[in-house]
Motif scaffolding. Structure first.
Motif, PDB file in Angstrom:
ATOM      1  N   ALA A 129       0.875  -1.184   0.000  1.00  0.00           N
ATOM      2  CA  ALA A 129       0.000   0.000   0.000  1.00  0.00           C
ATOM      3  C   ALA A 129       0.905   1.224   0.000  1.00  0.00           C
ATOM      4  CB  ALA A 129      -0.909   0.010   1.228  1.00  0.00           C
ATOM      5  N   GLU A 130       0.481   2.276  -0.676  1.00  0.00           N
ATOM      6  CA  GLU A 130       1.297   3.492  -0.711  1.00  0.00           C
ATOM      7  C   GLU A 130       0.420   4.695  -1.013  1.00  0.00           C
ATOM      8  OE1 GLU A 130       4.107   3.875  -3.985  1.00  0.00           O
ATOM      9  OE2 GLU A 130       2.825   2.610  -5.243  1.00  0.00           O
ATOM     10  N   ARG A 131       0.951   5.857  -0.719  1.00  0.00           N
ATOM     11  CA  ARG A 131       0.285   7.103  -1.070  1.00  0.00           C
ATOM     12  C   ARG A 131       1.312   8.236  -1.048  1.00  0.00           C
ATOM     13  NH1 ARG A 131      -3.525   7.290   4.207  1.00  0.00           N
ATOM     14  NH2 ARG A 131      -4.273   5.470   3.060  1.00  0.00           N
ATOM     15  N   SER A 132       0.987   9.313  -1.720  1.00  0.00           N
ATOM     16  CA  SER A 132       1.848  10.495  -1.709  1.00  0.00           C
ATOM     17  C   SER A 132       1.002  11.707  -1.381  1.00  0.00           C
ATOM     18  CB  SER A 132       2.535  10.674  -3.066  1.00  0.00           C
ATOM     19  OG  SER A 132       1.573  10.815  -4.096  1.00  0.00           O
ATOM     20  N   GLN A 133       1.656  12.708  -0.821  1.00  0.00           N
ATOM     21  CA  GLN A 133       0.913  13.898  -0.389  1.00  0.00           C
ATOM     22  C   GLN A 133       1.868  15.081  -0.284  1.00  0.00           C
ATOM     23  OE1 GLN A 133      -1.897  13.300   2.823  1.00  0.00           O
ATOM     24  NE2 GLN A 133      -1.462  15.325   3.664  1.00  0.00           N
ATOM     25  N   ASP A 134       1.357  16.251  -0.590  1.00  0.00           N
ATOM     26  CA  ASP A 134       2.142  17.473  -0.400  1.00  0.00           C
ATOM     27  C   ASP A 134       2.127  17.849   1.077  1.00  0.00           C
ATOM     28  OD1 ASP A 134       2.750  17.757  -3.078  1.00  0.00           O
ATOM     29  OD2 ASP A 134       0.992  18.974  -3.513  1.00  0.00           O
ATOM     30  N   ILE A 135       3.312  17.943   1.653  1.00  0.00           N
ATOM     31  CA  ILE A 135       3.454  18.425   3.025  1.00  0.00           C
ATOM     32  C   ILE A 135       4.834  19.064   3.143  1.00  0.00           C
ATOM     33  CG2 ILE A 135       4.226  16.149   3.849  1.00  0.00           C
ATOM     34  CD1 ILE A 135       2.931  16.936   6.590  1.00  0.00           C
ATOM     35  N   ALA A 136       4.890  20.266   3.664  1.00  0.00           N
ATOM     36  CA  ALA A 136       6.143  21.013   3.727  1.00  0.00           C
ATOM     37  C   ALA A 136       6.975  20.572   4.923  1.00  0.00           C
ATOM     38  CB  ALA A 136       5.856  22.509   3.813  1.00  0.00           C
ATOM     39  N   ILE A 137       8.242  20.242   4.668  1.00  0.00           N
ATOM     40  CA  ILE A 137       9.133  19.839   5.747  1.00  0.00           C
ATOM     41  C   ILE A 137       9.351  21.002   6.718  1.00  0.00           C
ATOM     42  CG2 ILE A 137      11.373  20.502   4.756  1.00  0.00           C
ATOM     43  CD1 ILE A 137      10.598  17.048   6.269  1.00  0.00           C
ATOM     44  N   THR A 138       9.100  22.228   6.254  1.00  0.00           N
ATOM     45  CA  THR A 138       9.273  23.415   7.108  1.00  0.00           C
ATOM     46  C   THR A 138       8.201  23.519   8.182  1.00  0.00           C
ATOM     47  OG1 THR A 138       8.064  24.701   5.439  1.00  0.00           O
ATOM     48  CG2 THR A 138      10.461  24.750   5.331  1.00  0.00           C
ATOM     49  N   GLU A 139       7.201  22.625   8.140  1.00  0.00           N
ATOM     50  CA  GLU A 139       6.177  22.611   9.195  1.00  0.00           C
ATOM     51  C   GLU A 139       6.767  22.176  10.531  1.00  0.00           C
ATOM     52  OE1 GLU A 139       3.015  23.492   9.146  1.00  0.00           O
ATOM     53  OE2 GLU A 139       2.880  23.999   7.011  1.00  0.00           O
ATOM     54  N   GLY A 140       7.975  21.606  10.508  1.00  0.00           N
ATOM     55  CA  GLY A 140       8.635  21.213  11.750  1.00  0.00           C
ATOM     56  C   GLY A 140       8.474  19.740  12.058  1.00  0.00           C
ATOM     57  N   PRO A 141       9.380  19.182  12.869  1.00  0.00           N
ATOM     58  CA  PRO A 141       9.394  17.738  13.111  1.00  0.00           C
ATOM     59  C   PRO A 141       8.139  17.180  13.763  1.00  0.00           C
ATOM     60  CG  PRO A 141      10.936  18.883  14.580  1.00  0.00           C
ATOM     61  CD  PRO A 141      10.493  19.869  13.551  1.00  0.00           C
ATOM     62  N   GLU A 142       7.623  17.823  14.819  1.00  0.00           N
ATOM     63  CA  GLU A 142       6.452  17.254  15.499  1.00  0.00           C
ATOM     64  C   GLU A 142       5.246  17.186  14.564  1.00  0.00           C
ATOM     65  OE1 GLU A 142       8.311  19.579  16.922  1.00  0.00           O
ATOM     66  OE2 GLU A 142       8.845  18.953  18.974  1.00  0.00           O
ATOM     67  N   HIS A 143       5.000  18.267  13.826  1.00  0.00           N
ATOM     68  CA  HIS A 143       3.846  18.292  12.926  1.00  0.00           C
ATOM     69  C   HIS A 143       3.982  17.242  11.834  1.00  0.00           C
ATOM     70  CE1 HIS A 143       0.517  20.005  10.577  1.00  0.00           C
ATOM     71  NE2 HIS A 143       1.287  19.789   9.524  1.00  0.00           N
ATOM     72  N   VAL A 144       5.146  17.176  11.194  1.00  0.00           N
ATOM     73  CA  VAL A 144       5.348  16.235  10.087  1.00  0.00           C
ATOM     74  C   VAL A 144       5.312  14.794  10.589  1.00  0.00           C
ATOM     75  CG1 VAL A 144       6.994  15.440   8.336  1.00  0.00           C
ATOM     76  CG2 VAL A 144       6.629  17.893   8.686  1.00  0.00           C
ATOM     77  N   LEU A 145       5.939  14.524  11.725  1.00  0.00           N
ATOM     78  CA  LEU A 145       5.982  13.148  12.231  1.00  0.00           C
ATOM     79  C   LEU A 145       4.634  12.702  12.789  1.00  0.00           C
ATOM     80  CD1 LEU A 145       9.538  13.097  13.881  1.00  0.00           C
ATOM     81  CD2 LEU A 145       8.849  12.273  11.614  1.00  0.00           C
ATOM     82  N   GLU A 146       3.859  13.600  13.363  1.00  0.00           N
ATOM     83  CA  GLU A 146       2.494  13.254  13.780  1.00  0.00           C
ATOM     84  C   GLU A 146       1.679  12.839  12.558  1.00  0.00           C
ATOM     85  OE1 GLU A 146       0.942  12.811  16.482  1.00  0.00           O
ATOM     86  OE2 GLU A 146       1.825  13.997  18.116  1.00  0.00           O
ATOM     87  N   TRP A 147       1.802  13.626  11.490  1.00  0.00           N
ATOM     88  CA  TRP A 147       1.118  13.285  10.243  1.00  0.00           C
ATOM     89  C   TRP A 147       1.583  11.924   9.748  1.00  0.00           C
ATOM     90  CZ3 TRP A 147       3.843  12.514   5.641  1.00  0.00           C
ATOM     91  CH2 TRP A 147       3.055  12.282   4.519  1.00  0.00           C
ATOM     92  N   LEU A 148       2.880  11.656   9.833  1.00  0.00           N
ATOM     93  CA  LEU A 148       3.437  10.400   9.345  1.00  0.00           C
ATOM     94  C   LEU A 148       2.886   9.204  10.110  1.00  0.00           C
ATOM     95  CD1 LEU A 148       5.461   9.217   7.324  1.00  0.00           C
ATOM     96  CD2 LEU A 148       7.237   9.460   9.087  1.00  0.00           C
ATOM     97  N   VAL A 149       2.799   9.306  11.419  1.00  0.00           N
ATOM     98  CA  VAL A 149       2.256   8.213  12.226  1.00  0.00           C
ATOM     99  C   VAL A 149       0.809   7.922  11.834  1.00  0.00           C
ATOM    100  CG1 VAL A 149       1.563   7.538  14.567  1.00  0.00           C
ATOM    101  CG2 VAL A 149       3.806   8.578  14.185  1.00  0.00           C
ATOM    102  N   GLU A 150       0.004   8.963  11.674  1.00  0.00           N
ATOM    103  CA  GLU A 150      -1.395   8.780  11.277  1.00  0.00           C
ATOM    104  C   GLU A 150      -1.496   8.123   9.910  1.00  0.00           C
ATOM    105  OE1 GLU A 150      -3.206  12.602  11.438  1.00  0.00           O
ATOM    106  OE2 GLU A 150      -2.999  12.818  13.625  1.00  0.00           O
ATOM    107  N   GLU A 151      -0.661   8.556   8.973  1.00  0.00           N
ATOM    108  CA  GLU A 151      -0.692   7.989   7.633  1.00  0.00           C
ATOM    109  C   GLU A 151      -0.223   6.538   7.627  1.00  0.00           C
ATOM    110  OE1 GLU A 151      -1.815   9.506   4.685  1.00  0.00           O
ATOM    111  OE2 GLU A 151      -2.630  10.865   6.194  1.00  0.00           O
TER     112      GLU A 151
END
Length: 389
Positions: A99-121
């Protein structure tokens, strides 16, 4: 000739070749006693690393049971996090994408925001693939900046505010319940592209040309990271074409300042063209924009000028061009080839293959999966997992 085998992990390494083996064949390969082979096979069976092959093998008497590697024993979570765009996947132990997916998300959002999104995905993708976190043996992450691979810590990443020194494995492991390996995005793409052409290619350079420029180095089938993981950072080699241009790293004259996707997009915008980023540059090339085509070809020459020195120094058998700008195809490759073949030694280029990426946007997640698989299925790691049960 026999193979020296220390434990169950070495038997698994033999079975990972894909060819089913009987106990007798494994005894002949390793020189181990039948009781020892049986004991280690039982341990691998208990952990589901191997399974009986579909058909028993008969030599005239009672059919012998053959064993084969179980690619579905565990799953791997893989993520290729870019500057503005990310791809994530769930794979089996042969890098088959479940299974896979791609999405636009800016790395400049910071580690906590990006990694929280990553765990959910990741949790969503696991459900889609019919698995849970309990099935995960490891997590592979690629980041768009320098990473100290041994610790997984980003080190002074120029386009990742808030990420410097952030403990990515320490933050993710408690939430995902599995070991987390982190590397820069170019290295994992290199692993992915090499996985697609092994074992034929021993020495490979993978050049990512996107927002920035980086290079991954494969030698004797191994990724070369350097002493601190900074090997291959060719985007900040000084080139004459860059002159006094200021690079995002703070220095002047870097290759990336004239041939990176961000730099080309900026030059096109100055001419009134609609180019927000690397993909916008490629879109203009495909519509036949003379300015975009001219700049892409010149970028190829500038990059080829740097690569010519690397070809003389490293003598790779293959150079793979990846990243968003690789989708410009022959317009980019023509410039790269022109400079490499004109400035490298004939012996170094005699059998050199220069091509665009084979795996497309999947190279990063495949490479992240390879990084985890080779770590988890290392014979000593398998021995430890068996002993812990």
């Amino acid at each position: 000739m026999t193979i020296e085998v220390a434990g169950a992990g070495d038997l698994l390494a033999i079975l990972r070749s894909g060819e089913p083996r009987t106990r007798t064949e494994l005894m002949q390969l390793t020189g181990l006693a039948r009781s020892t082979v049986s004991q280690r096979l039982d341990a691998l069976l208990d952990q589901r690393w191997i399974i009986p092959a579909g058909d028993a093998i008969s030599s005239g008497g009672r059919p012998a049971v053959a064993f084969t590697f179980n690619a579905g024993a565990r799953v791997v979570l893989a993520a290729d996090l870019g500057a503005t765009h990310s791809r994530i996947a769930v794979t089996d132990l042969t890098t088959q994408v479940l299974a896979e997916r791609s999405q636009d998300i800016a790395i400049t959002e910071g580690p906590e925001h990006v990694l929280e999104w990553l765990v959910e995905e990741f949790e969503s993708l696991l459900a889609e693939a019919g698995h849970t976190l309990a099935d995960v043996c490891g997590v592979g992450i690629g980041l768009p900046g320098p990473v100290e691979h041994t610790t997984g810590l980003p080190v002074n990443p120029p386009i990742m505010p808030g990420w410097d020194g952030f403990d990515v494995p320490g933050w993710l492991e408690p939430k995902l319940g599995a070991p987390v390996l982190v590397d820069n995005d170019v290295n994992i793409m290199s692993l992915g592209e090499h996985w697609a052409v092994r074992p034929e290619v021993k020495h490979l350079l993978f050049v990512k040309i996107g927002t920035g420029i980086g290079c991954g180095i494969i030698t004797e089938h191994r990724l070369h990271r350097g002493a601190q993981g900074a090997a291959g950072d060719i985007g900040h080699i000084q080139v004459a074409a860059a002159a006094d241009r200021v690079c995002r790293c703070g220095n002047t004259g870097c290759l990336e300042a004239v041939a990176g996707g961000a730099a080309i997009a900026e030059q096109l915008r100055d001419l009134g063209e609609d180019a927000v980023d690397s993909r916008g540059v490629v879109a203009l090339v495909r519509t036949g924009s003379p300015a975009a085509i001219r700049m892409i070809r010149q970028a190829g020459r500038d990059i080829g000028d740097v690569l010519a020195s690397l070809v003389n120094f490293f003598n790779p058998s293959s150079i793979v061009i990846g990243g968003d700008l690789s989708d410009a195809g022959e317009h980019l490759l023509a410039g790269v080839r022109e400079l490499i073949y004109s400035r490298s030694l004939p012996l170094a280029t005699q059998h050199l293959n220069i091509r665009v990426r084979r795996l497309g946007d999947r190279a990063g997640v495949i490479g992240a999966s390879v990084m985890v698989i080779e770590h988890v299925l290392n014979p000593s790691a398998v021995d430890r997992s068996v002993a812990s049960e």
